[in-house]
Design a protein around this motif. Sequence first.
Motif, PDB file in Angstrom:
ATOM      1  N   UNK A  40       8.756   6.061  -3.006  1.00 22.02           N
ATOM      2  CA  UNK A  40       9.985   6.853  -3.077  1.00 22.02           C
ATOM      3  C   UNK A  40      10.842   6.358  -4.233  1.00 22.02           C
ATOM      4  N   UNK A  41      11.346   7.299  -5.033  1.00 26.71           N
ATOM      5  CA  UNK A  41      12.205   6.976  -6.167  1.00 26.71           C
ATOM      6  C   UNK A  41      13.551   7.671  -6.004  1.00 26.71           C
ATOM      7  N   UNK A  42      14.609   7.002  -6.487  1.00 32.83           N
ATOM      8  CA  UNK A  42      15.936   7.617  -6.489  1.00 32.83           C
ATOM      9  C   UNK A  42      16.229   8.183  -7.870  1.00 32.83           C
ATOM     10  N   UNK A  43      17.444   8.722  -8.079  1.00 32.62           N
ATOM     11  CA  UNK A  43      17.797   9.357  -9.356  1.00 32.62           C
ATOM     12  C   UNK A  43      17.898   8.348 -10.499  1.00 32.62           C
ATOM     13  N   UNK A  44      17.944   7.047 -10.184  1.00 36.59           N
ATOM     14  CA  UNK A  44      17.972   6.014 -11.221  1.00 36.59           C
ATOM     15  C   UNK A  44      16.570   5.509 -11.580  1.00 36.59           C
ATOM     16  N   UNK A  45      15.557   6.057 -10.912  1.00 37.83           N
ATOM     17  CA  UNK A  45      14.188   5.625 -11.184  1.00 37.83           C
ATOM     18  C   UNK A  45      13.793   4.349 -10.463  1.00 37.83           C
ATOM     19  N   UNK A  46      14.601   3.934  -9.485  1.00 43.00           N
ATOM     20  CA  UNK A  46      14.247   2.744  -8.706  1.00 43.00           C
ATOM     21  C   UNK A  46      13.286   3.126  -7.590  1.00 43.00           C
ATOM     22  N   UNK A  47      12.414   2.200  -7.229  1.00 40.88           N
ATOM     23  CA  UNK A  47      11.476   2.419  -6.143  1.00 40.88           C
ATOM     24  C   UNK A  47      12.017   1.781  -4.872  1.00 40.88           C
ATOM     25  N   UNK A  48      11.785   2.429  -3.750  1.00 37.41           N
ATOM     26  CA  UNK A  48      12.219   1.910  -2.456  1.00 37.41           C
ATOM     27  C   UNK A  48      11.106   1.074  -1.846  1.00 37.41           C
ATOM     28  N   UNK A  49      11.393  -0.187  -1.594  1.00 41.20           N
ATOM     29  CA  UNK A  49      10.459  -1.078  -0.907  1.00 41.20           C
ATOM     30  C   UNK A  49      10.904  -1.234   0.538  1.00 41.20           C
ATOM     31  N   UNK A  50       9.936  -1.417   1.421  1.00 38.52           N
ATOM     32  CA  UNK A  50      10.262  -1.623   2.827  1.00 38.52           C
ATOM     33  C   UNK A  50       9.535  -2.859   3.343  1.00 38.52           C
ATOM     34  N   UNK A  51      10.201  -3.551   4.266  1.00 37.34           N
ATOM     35  CA  UNK A  51       9.540  -4.650   4.978  1.00 37.34           C
ATOM     36  C   UNK A  51       9.125  -4.092   6.331  1.00 37.34           C
ATOM     37  N   UNK A  52       7.839  -4.171   6.615  1.00 33.99           N
ATOM     38  CA  UNK A  52       7.302  -3.608   7.850  1.00 33.99           C
ATOM     39  C   UNK A  52       7.904  -4.305   9.071  1.00 33.99           C
ATOM     40  N   UNK A 142      15.931  -1.402  -2.882  1.00 37.75           N
ATOM     41  CA  UNK A 142      15.654  -0.614  -4.088  1.00 37.75           C
ATOM     42  C   UNK A 142      15.429  -1.574  -5.241  1.00 37.75           C
ATOM     43  N   UNK A 143      14.418  -1.290  -6.075  1.00 39.83           N
ATOM     44  CA  UNK A 143      14.103  -2.172  -7.200  1.00 39.83           C
ATOM     45  C   UNK A 143      13.707  -1.346  -8.411  1.00 39.83           C
ATOM     46  N   UNK A 144      14.162  -1.715  -9.604  1.00 40.74           N
ATOM     47  CA  UNK A 144      13.677  -1.013 -10.799  1.00 40.74           C
ATOM     48  C   UNK A 144      12.153  -1.073 -10.860  1.00 40.74           C
ATOM     49  N   UNK A 145      11.525   0.062 -11.196  1.00 40.21           N
ATOM     50  CA  UNK A 145      10.064   0.136 -11.214  1.00 40.21           C
ATOM     51  C   UNK A 145       9.456  -0.934 -12.115  1.00 40.21           C
ATOM     52  N   UNK A 146      10.051  -1.144 -13.279  1.00 38.15           N
ATOM     53  CA  UNK A 146       9.519  -2.141 -14.227  1.00 38.15           C
ATOM     54  C   UNK A 146       9.514  -3.536 -13.603  1.00 38.15           C
ATOM     55  N   UNK A 147      10.597  -3.909 -12.938  1.00 34.75           N
ATOM     56  CA  UNK A 147      10.663  -5.222 -12.295  1.00 34.75           C
ATOM     57  C   UNK A 147       9.635  -5.332 -11.180  1.00 34.75           C
ATOM     58  N   UNK A 148       9.481  -4.254 -10.423  1.00 31.54           N
ATOM     59  CA  UNK A 148       8.527  -4.255  -9.320  1.00 31.54           C
ATOM     60  C   UNK A 148       7.097  -4.405  -9.826  1.00 31.54           C
ATOM     61  N   UNK A 149       6.716  -3.582 -10.813  1.00 28.16           N
ATOM     62  CA  UNK A 149       5.336  -3.660 -11.310  1.00 28.16           C
ATOM     63  C   UNK A 149       5.059  -5.017 -11.937  1.00 28.16           C
ATOM     64  N   UNK A 150       6.004  -5.538 -12.711  1.00 23.46           N
ATOM     65  CA  UNK A 150       5.796  -6.865 -13.309  1.00 23.46           C
ATOM     66  C   UNK A 150       5.625  -7.928 -12.228  1.00 23.46           C
ATOM     67  N   UNK A 151       6.434  -7.842 -11.168  1.00 23.40           N
ATOM     68  CA  UNK A 151       6.327  -8.794 -10.076  1.00 23.40           C
ATOM     69  C   UNK A 151       4.979  -8.734  -9.379  1.00 23.40           C
ATOM     70  N   UNK A 152       4.490  -7.513  -9.141  1.00 21.42           N
ATOM     71  CA  UNK A 152       3.197  -7.350  -8.470  1.00 21.42           C
ATOM     72  C   UNK A 152       2.059  -7.765  -9.393  1.00 21.42           C
TER      73      UNK A 152
END
Length: 194
Positions: A40-52, A142-152
């Motif tokens: 899920x992305x918001x209008x800023x292009x951030x991805x929504x992460x969830x903790x199960x 919520x996390x910027x996609x770039x930060x998330x992908x780099x982290x993963x």
Amino acid sequence: MTIEEHVVLVDSAGHALGTAPKTEVHGRETPLHLAFSSYVFDHEGRVLLTRRADRKVTWPGIWTNSCCGHPLPGEPVDRAVERRLSYELGLAVKSIDLMLPTFAYRAVMANGIVEHELCPVYRVTVSSPVVPNPEEVGETRWMPWKDFTEGVLNGLLAISPWCREQVPLLDELGSDPTSWEPASPSELPPAARL
């Protein structure tokens, strides 16, 4: 009266083999079954992460992508994505796009429980606020996609095994999730083409 939820069992080519109660499929001999993952992305292009949620059978308390689930027998996968996003996160979908139509994985938890899914991956945009269902979600971020992908990609984020496999494939589509070219629904496995 509660009706037991069933999942669609599939063969390695993605053809439906029948159904089974969801409560009975996740164990040490989990059969391949139809599921989905969504980002899920918001209008800023951030991805929504969830903790199960800690009560989950598979990977309780683990951070992952926005929402995963199983289409009901006869339910189009994109409708299942919308249904679960509403139920788990209180979200209203603005748009939904198929990105990885044939993604599949098998992962084994330390206790021997297996997750084994044919799991098309979707990009979703929303504009409504997140309202997590505590039965399903322990926390959101919520996390910027770039930060998330780099982290993963650099192994800096502890994340679910399916998400760890999906992120490199999504990253190959380009650095800007809003510019990804959707896949055709005709590329979905046969059991998912409704």
